[in-house]
Design a protein around this motif. Structure first.
Motif, PDB file in Angstrom:
ATOM      1  N   LEU A   1       0.942  -1.193   0.158  1.00 19.41           N
ATOM      2  CA  LEU A   1      -0.101   0.000   0.053  1.00 19.41           C
ATOM      3  C   LEU A   1       0.800   1.372  -0.171  1.00 19.41           C
ATOM      4  O   LEU A   1       0.549   2.210  -0.628  1.00 19.41           O
ATOM      5  CB  LEU A   1      -0.799  -0.006   1.231  1.00 19.41           C
ATOM      6  N   LEU A   2       2.028   1.266   0.886  1.00 20.71           N
ATOM      7  CA  LEU A   2       2.784   2.434   0.795  1.00 20.71           C
ATOM      8  C   LEU A   2       3.463   2.658  -0.567  1.00 20.71           C
ATOM      9  O   LEU A   2       3.564   3.707  -0.972  1.00 20.71           O
ATOM     10  CB  LEU A   2       4.075   2.368   1.849  1.00 20.71           C
ATOM     11  N   LEU A   3       3.798   1.574  -1.232  1.00 20.00           N
ATOM     12  CA  LEU A   3       4.542   1.748  -2.501  1.00 20.00           C
ATOM     13  C   LEU A   3       3.659   1.914  -3.742  1.00 20.00           C
ATOM     14  O   LEU A   3       3.771   2.951  -4.372  1.00 20.00           O
ATOM     15  CB  LEU A   3       5.334   0.486  -2.835  1.00 20.00           C
ATOM     16  N   LEU A   4       2.379   1.690  -3.380  1.00 22.45           N
ATOM     17  CA  LEU A   4       1.515   1.921  -4.586  1.00 22.45           C
ATOM     18  C   LEU A   4       0.963   3.315  -4.350  1.00 22.45           C
ATOM     19  O   LEU A   4       0.744   4.261  -5.291  1.00 22.45           O
ATOM     20  CB  LEU A   4      -0.003   0.990  -4.551  1.00 22.45           C
ATOM     21  N   GLY A   5       0.849   3.700  -3.112  1.00 23.24           N
ATOM     22  CA  GLY A   5       0.796   5.111  -2.759  1.00 23.24           C
ATOM     23  C   GLY A   5       1.645   5.949  -3.333  1.00 23.24           C
ATOM     24  O   GLY A   5       1.290   7.210  -3.807  1.00 23.24           O
ATOM     25  N   PHE A   6       2.822   5.727  -3.407  1.00 21.85           N
ATOM     26  CA  PHE A   6       4.072   6.484  -3.877  1.00 21.85           C
ATOM     27  C   PHE A   6       3.855   6.742  -5.546  1.00 21.85           C
ATOM     28  O   PHE A   6       4.109   7.700  -6.218  1.00 21.85           O
ATOM     29  CB  PHE A   6       5.399   5.943  -3.411  1.00 21.85           C
TER      30      PHE A   6
ATOM     31  N   ALA B   1       1.082   6.191  -7.424  1.00 17.93           N
ATOM     32  CA  ALA B   1      -0.141   6.742  -7.708  1.00 17.93           C
ATOM     33  C   ALA B   1      -0.108   8.136  -8.580  1.00 17.93           C
ATOM     34  O   ALA B   1      -0.687   8.047  -9.734  1.00 17.93           O
ATOM     35  CB  ALA B   1      -1.094   6.471  -6.782  1.00 17.93           C
ATOM     36  N   PRO B   2       0.436   8.988  -7.987  1.00 16.15           N
ATOM     37  CA  PRO B   2       0.324  10.440  -8.602  1.00 16.15           C
ATOM     38  C   PRO B   2       1.131  10.371  -9.822  1.00 16.15           C
ATOM     39  O   PRO B   2       0.666  11.064 -10.750  1.00 16.15           O
ATOM     40  CB  PRO B   2       1.101  11.342  -7.448  1.00 16.15           C
TER      41      PRO B   2
ATOM     42  N   LEU C   1       3.626  -0.464 -11.084  1.00  8.58           N
ATOM     43  CA  LEU C   1       2.509  -0.855 -10.199  1.00  8.58           C
ATOM     44  C   LEU C   1       2.406  -2.390 -10.038  1.00  8.58           C
ATOM     45  O   LEU C   1       2.011  -2.846  -9.178  1.00  8.58           O
ATOM     46  CB  LEU C   1       1.310   0.064 -10.673  1.00  8.58           C
ATOM     47  N   ARG C   2       2.169  -2.875 -11.411  1.00 11.37           N
ATOM     48  CA  ARG C   2       1.912  -4.388 -11.365  1.00 11.37           C
ATOM     49  C   ARG C   2       3.044  -5.148 -10.909  1.00 11.37           C
ATOM     50  O   ARG C   2       2.882  -6.110 -10.143  1.00 11.37           O
ATOM     51  CB  ARG C   2       1.570  -4.633 -12.842  1.00 11.37           C
ATOM     52  N   ALA C   3       4.468  -4.835 -10.997  1.00  6.42           N
ATOM     53  CA  ALA C   3       5.421  -5.573 -10.755  1.00  6.42           C
ATOM     54  C   ALA C   3       5.458  -5.544  -9.217  1.00  6.42           C
ATOM     55  O   ALA C   3       5.858  -6.636  -8.633  1.00  6.42           O
ATOM     56  CB  ALA C   3       6.607  -4.785 -11.313  1.00  6.42           C
ATOM     57  N   SER C   4       5.342  -4.376  -8.581  1.00  4.85           N
ATOM     58  CA  SER C   4       5.388  -4.372  -7.166  1.00  4.85           C
ATOM     59  C   SER C   4       4.284  -5.282  -6.497  1.00  4.85           C
ATOM     60  O   SER C   4       4.172  -5.922  -5.532  1.00  4.85           O
ATOM     61  CB  SER C   4       5.271  -2.738  -6.755  1.00  4.85           C
ATOM     62  N   ALA C   5       2.809  -5.039  -6.812  1.00 10.36           N
ATOM     63  CA  ALA C   5       1.682  -5.763  -6.598  1.00 10.36           C
ATOM     64  C   ALA C   5       2.171  -7.439  -6.804  1.00 10.36           C
ATOM     65  O   ALA C   5       1.787  -8.191  -5.901  1.00 10.36           O
ATOM     66  CB  ALA C   5       0.625  -5.546  -7.404  1.00 10.36           C
ATOM     67  N   LEU C   6       2.839  -7.818  -7.733  1.00 11.08           N
ATOM     68  CA  LEU C   6       2.866  -9.078  -8.141  1.00 11.08           C
ATOM     69  C   LEU C   6       4.289  -9.702  -6.819  1.00 11.08           C
ATOM     70  O   LEU C   6       4.171 -10.814  -6.565  1.00 11.08           O
ATOM     71  CB  LEU C   6       3.351  -9.732  -9.408  1.00 11.08           C
TER      72      LEU C   6
END
Length: 536
Positions: free
Chosen positions: A169-174, A176-177, A241-246
């Motif tokens: 969640l922290l990485l995705l929030g970073f 997202a902008p 985004l996708r790499a971090s989520a996986l």
């Protein structure tokens, strides 16, 4: 990541789209929430049964676990189908409002922009609803049930899910902008490319005649190249985004093994934990895609929301009785009497109030101002918030009437008009769909369009603005449509010069004896004005 094209971000409007929790969608949203809760509870049950199967194997237990796994798959299948129905219903509502705004706006957007908004921007909304919002709606209950299952299994196992979830969640929030900014730039460049393609194809004959085909192709390629650059830039954020989520959820398996080894958990607990963690990892793996779709959706909302707000607010100022009908005894409140009272224009130009009785033929000044006035009258009914300004026919305000009522009172032919796609019979009776077809065809013949000259007669399919009709036949069709059932007010701007001289002469005699009020600009043989209207 630094956005190399961030300076291109325009100052777009703010606002929001209609609520997803709306009529026709509430049952689907409740169904999706129920599926999410059911899948979460089923996950905990599957994990417990898997642990039991590990400690005490039985064929019946195996078949039970496999059966519940199939039920889980069926639930995901149903979730996808319901999500598609939800997204299509929502997008259909937005599409209707968007097209209505494009058709009624005083300054209509270009064809390419309209197409881009109706495809790319609405696709962004659909993708967020179906592949972003719905997975989130079902994924949150599943994660909560997974945390509960891990806690019931062994409280320390909760860390194997909480830690990867927090880091992700922290990485995705970073990220997202940056993804949002890249999506806005790409959306703008796609719109620019669509506009250029539409305008270039529309000017094809001019381009060929001037020998500029290769030059225009090069310009299109240059615009497409800029769009491709923006697409690649957005792909960097989408990939991150996708790499971090996986990748991040993989640490959960390592943490679970570490916790199990350090606390000496039995094999049954480890098996249950791994199953819960595996299903949770699938949800976490979708978070990157959810965030990507969310940013694309937000970029589309900045364009769509203000347009839909304009559309929903149109006409709200004319809700009073006076706004739809003149008071009893007011000048112009008489059957078939036409009263035109334009609001003062910003450039200081003033049109006097015009009163015309049935049978009068009013010639409008052959100027740009006259052309603009006839266009406003035909398309908006001179709609104005400054009552009693407006166009009144028989005491009724054209700008405040429903379309079905308004088109009975006014017929118009404007130079900018093109024919709709459909059969010739439909186009001919477009203003009055219930009109008698033989009478409409006879009127079209008088105006220079004899359907017997066409291979499919009234069933001829019209495409691309009126093909296969020639210019004179198109003018005749538009004239016949405007004249059909003799509306109280007839507006003719720039009487078609493409008419055959004999047809023009016969039409002039017809209009000379027109029973309603004729407001026109141009000349026809045999047509003499009874008055003139021009700005001061």
């Amino acid at each position: 990541m630094k956005n190399p094209v961030a300076s291109e971000l325009e100052d777009e409007g703010q606002g929001s789209l209609p609520a997803l929790w709306g009529a026709g969608r509430k049952a689907q949203l409740l169904c999706l929430l129920g599926l999410g809760l059911s899948m979460g509870a089923l996950t905990v049950l599957l994990a417990w049964l898997t642990g039991q199967l590990t400690s005490s194997f039985s064929v019946a237990g195996l078949w039970l676990v496999l059966g519940l796994a199939l039920v889980f798959g069926a639930g995901k299948f149903a979730e996808r189908v319901v999500a598609e129905k939800l997204g299509q219903h929502y997008v259909a509502q937005l599409r209707g409002g968007l097209l209505r705004q494009s058709l009624t706006a005083e300054r209509a957007p270009g064809l390419g922009i309209t197409v881009a908004r109706s495809t790319n921007d609405l696709s962004s909304v659909r993708n967020w609803v179906i592949q972003g919002f719905v997975p989130l709606l079902s994924g949150i209950p599943l994660l909560l049930f997974a945390l509960l299952g891990l806690y019931l299994n062994s409280p320390p196992l909760v860390l194997a899910l909480l830690i990867p979830l927090s880091v992700e969640l922290l990485l995705l929030g970073f990220l997202a902008p940056g993804a949002y900014g890249a999506a806005r730039v790409l959306r703008r460049r796609r719109g620019a490319l669509a506009s250029r393609i539409a305008e270039t194809v529309g000017a094809a004959s001019t381009v060929r005649a001037a020998g500029g085909v290769q030059r225009e192709v090069d310009r299109l390629q240059d615009t497409a190249s800029r769009m491709a650059t923006a697409a690649v830039h957005r792909a960097r954020f989408a990939g991150a985004l996708r790499a971090s989520a996986l990748a991040i959820p993989l640490m959960g398996s390592v943490l679970l093994v570490a916790v199990a080894s350090s606390t000496g958990l039995p094999a049954a607990s480890v098996a249950s934990g791994l199953l819960l963690l595996g299903i949770s990892s699938a949800v976490l793996g979708e978070f990157g895609r959810m965030v990507e779709y969310r940013q694309n959706y937000k970029a589309a909302v900045r364009i769509l929301a203000p347009l839909l707000a304009q559309n929903s607010g149109a006409g709200g100022s004319q809700a009073s009785d006076f706004g739809s009908r003149l008071p009893v005894g007011a000048v112009g409140n008489a059957p078939n009497l036409v009263r035109l009272q334009p609001a003062p224009e910003s450039n200081g130009q003033h049109w006097s109030t015009l009163l015309a009785r049935p049978g009068e033929r009013i010639e409008v000044a052959a100027t740009v101002a006259g052309q603009n006035m006839l266009h406003r009258l035909a398309t908006t009914g001179l709609a104005s918030e400054r009552l009693p300004c407006g166009a009144w026919v028989g005491g009724r305000n054209l700008g405040a009437l429903p379309e079905r009522t308004r088109r009975k009172l006014i017929g118009a032919v404007l130079p900018s008009m093109v024919l709709e796609r459909g059969t010739l019979a439909r186009a001919l009776r477009y203003r009055r769909p219930q009109a008698d077809l033989p009478a409409a065809l006879e009127l079209a013949r008088v105006c220079g369009l004899d359907v017997e000259d066409l291979p499919d007669a009234q069933d001829t399919m019209l495409r691309r603005g009126g093909e296969p009709l020639d210019e004179g036949q198109r003018a005749g069709l538009l004239l016949a449509r405007a004249l059909l059932e003799e509306p109280a007010l007839l507006v003719l701007d720039g009487l078609p010069g493409a008419l055959d001289p004999q047809v023009a002469e016969e039409l002039g005699r017809l209009l000379q004896n027109y029973p309603g009020v004729l407001l026109y600009r141009g000349e026809l043989p045999g047509l003499d004005p009874t008055g003139r209207w021009e700005p001061s």
